[in-house]
Design a protein around this motif. Structure first.
Motif, PDB file in Angstrom:
ATOM      1  N   GLU A  91      -0.757   2.624  -1.563  1.00 54.81           N
ATOM      2  CA  GLU A  91       0.134   1.694  -2.249  1.00 54.81           C
ATOM      3  C   GLU A  91       1.328   1.324  -1.378  1.00 54.81           C
ATOM      4  O   GLU A  91       1.859   0.221  -1.484  1.00 54.81           O
ATOM      5  CB  GLU A  91       0.630   2.312  -3.564  1.00 54.81           C
ATOM      6  CG  GLU A  91      -0.476   2.715  -4.523  1.00 54.81           C
ATOM      7  CD  GLU A  91      -1.293   1.529  -5.009  1.00 54.81           C
ATOM      8  OE1 GLU A  91      -0.803   0.387  -4.916  1.00 54.81           O
ATOM      9  OE2 GLU A  91      -2.423   1.742  -5.458  1.00 54.81           O
ATOM     10  N   ASN A  92       1.769   2.245  -0.539  1.00 52.73           N
ATOM     11  CA  ASN A  92       2.919   2.001   0.325  1.00 52.73           C
ATOM     12  C   ASN A  92       2.747   2.811   1.606  1.00 52.73           C
ATOM     13  O   ASN A  92       3.030   4.009   1.634  1.00 52.73           O
ATOM     14  CB  ASN A  92       4.218   2.391  -0.386  1.00 52.73           C
ATOM     15  CG  ASN A  92       5.440   2.205   0.492  1.00 52.73           C
ATOM     16  OD1 ASN A  92       5.343   1.739   1.627  1.00 52.73           O
ATOM     17  ND2 ASN A  92       6.595   2.588  -0.017  1.00 52.73           N
ATOM     18  N   SER A 110      12.710   1.819  -5.895  1.00 53.83           N
ATOM     19  CA  SER A 110      11.272   1.602  -5.955  1.00 53.83           C
ATOM     20  C   SER A 110      10.628   2.161  -4.693  1.00 53.83           C
ATOM     21  O   SER A 110      11.143   1.993  -3.588  1.00 53.83           O
ATOM     22  CB  SER A 110      10.962   0.111  -6.080  1.00 53.83           C
ATOM     23  OG  SER A 110       9.556  -0.098  -5.972  1.00 53.83           O
ATOM     24  N   SER A 112       7.321   1.434  -4.091  1.00 53.45           N
ATOM     25  CA  SER A 112       6.082   0.644  -4.043  1.00 53.45           C
ATOM     26  C   SER A 112       6.329  -0.650  -3.274  1.00 53.45           C
ATOM     27  O   SER A 112       6.751  -1.647  -3.840  1.00 53.45           O
ATOM     28  CB  SER A 112       5.600   0.324  -5.458  1.00 53.45           C
ATOM     29  OG  SER A 112       5.398   1.502  -6.195  1.00 53.45           O
ATOM     30  N   VAL A 115       1.701  -4.122  -3.027  1.00 56.31           N
ATOM     31  CA  VAL A 115       1.053  -4.290  -4.329  1.00 56.31           C
ATOM     32  C   VAL A 115      -0.224  -5.091  -4.144  1.00 56.31           C
ATOM     33  O   VAL A 115      -0.191  -6.261  -3.790  1.00 56.31           O
ATOM     34  CB  VAL A 115       1.987  -5.010  -5.331  1.00 56.31           C
ATOM     35  CG1 VAL A 115       1.278  -5.208  -6.663  1.00 56.31           C
ATOM     36  CG2 VAL A 115       3.263  -4.212  -5.533  1.00 56.31           C
ATOM     37  N   SER A 148       9.924  -3.124 -10.714  1.00 54.28           N
ATOM     38  CA  SER A 148       9.036  -2.514  -9.723  1.00 54.28           C
ATOM     39  C   SER A 148       7.693  -2.170 -10.374  1.00 54.28           C
ATOM     40  O   SER A 148       7.615  -1.896 -11.571  1.00 54.28           O
ATOM     41  CB  SER A 148       9.681  -1.262  -9.145  1.00 54.28           C
ATOM     42  OG  SER A 148      10.001  -0.347 -10.171  1.00 54.28           O
ATOM     43  N   ARG A 150       3.522  -0.351  -9.865  1.00 60.21           N
ATOM     44  CA  ARG A 150       2.670   0.703  -9.307  1.00 60.21           C
ATOM     45  C   ARG A 150       3.142   2.109  -9.608  1.00 60.21           C
ATOM     46  O   ARG A 150       2.597   3.061  -9.087  1.00 60.21           O
ATOM     47  CB  ARG A 150       2.474   0.540  -7.797  1.00 60.21           C
ATOM     48  CG  ARG A 150       2.052  -0.854  -7.353  1.00 60.21           C
ATOM     49  CD  ARG A 150       0.881  -1.395  -8.109  1.00 60.21           C
ATOM     50  NE  ARG A 150      -0.355  -0.663  -7.851  1.00 60.21           N
ATOM     51  CZ  ARG A 150      -1.486  -0.851  -8.532  1.00 60.21           C
ATOM     52  NH1 ARG A 150      -1.523  -1.720  -9.518  1.00 60.21           N
ATOM     53  NH2 ARG A 150      -2.558  -0.181  -8.239  1.00 60.21           N
TER      54      ARG A 150
END
Length: 206
Positions: A91-92, A110, A112, A115, A148, A150
């Motif tokens: 995800e990141n 955040s 994340s 996305v 934000s 996820r």
């Protein structure tokens, strides 16, 4: 705090690569929801010494694991807590840096960046609307807002304890009860305002 199902957690040892002294100032809590056993010495040998694993119910999505950590550590949690999914790097890719570097005074962040897809919600059930009315009533009549996604973020202890421990328990019950319209009671979209981050409100005509 890692909400774990069956993901490969070897990436957690990148914390050591980022900072070899990580275990002197950081604790890692893996909350495993899918009866998956984690052999710490084999999976994350470099950070096993500062890692704890706990089995919890498979309710909701990641938020149930996060709230169980808060219930377990409400009186003793660190000044800043990062909440991550088991597959956080997908995800990141920069999540190690993002959770280990904090701007002084940060209360919510955040985690994340990347996305792949997002979802929108409308027509929330009463159980979800109760969360909104209790925690951020100013958004109840808004048709949309941007926060934000996820379900990965960091929050300060001072921000987390603005909600009483009993309230985390009540939301956890909702996540396991099936009374919400979504399995996670919309908490993924609620997390930013829930922990005090101002969301972006769209113009009423846009």
């Amino acid at each position: 705090v890692i909400a774990h199902c069956k993901e490969d957690l070897k990436w957690l040892d990148q914390l050591y690569n980022f900072d070899p002294s990580v275990c002197s100032h950081t604790r890692i809590y893996i909350y495993s929801k899918c009866n998956a056993m984690v052999n710490l010495t084999e999976t994350i040998p470099l950070t096993a010494a500062c890692t704890t694993v706990k089995q919890v119910k498979n309710c909701g999505i990641e938020e149930y694991a996060f709230f169980q950590y808060i219930l377990d550590h409400y009186e003793t949690m660190s000044p800043m807590v990062s909440f991550l999914q088991g597959g956080a790097l997908t995800e990141n890719p920069h999540v190690i840096y993002d959770m280990m570097v904090h701007i002084p005074g940060t209360t919510f962040k955040s985690l994340s960046r990347h996305v792949r897809e997002a979802w929108h919600f409308e027509g929330q059930e009463e159980a979800e609307m109760e969360i909104m009315r209790h925690s951020f009533p100013h958004l109840e009549n808004k048709t949309s807002y941007l926060a934000s996604w996820r379900g990965m973020f960091a929050a300060s202890r001072e921000q987390i304890v603005l909600h009483p421990r009993e309230y985390y328990f009540e939301i956890s019950k909702k996540l396991c009860s099936g009374t919400c319209g979504f399995r996670n009671c919309n908490m993924e979209a609620f997390l930013a305002p829930f922990f005090g981050c101002d969301v972006h409100l769209f113009h009423e005509n846009n």
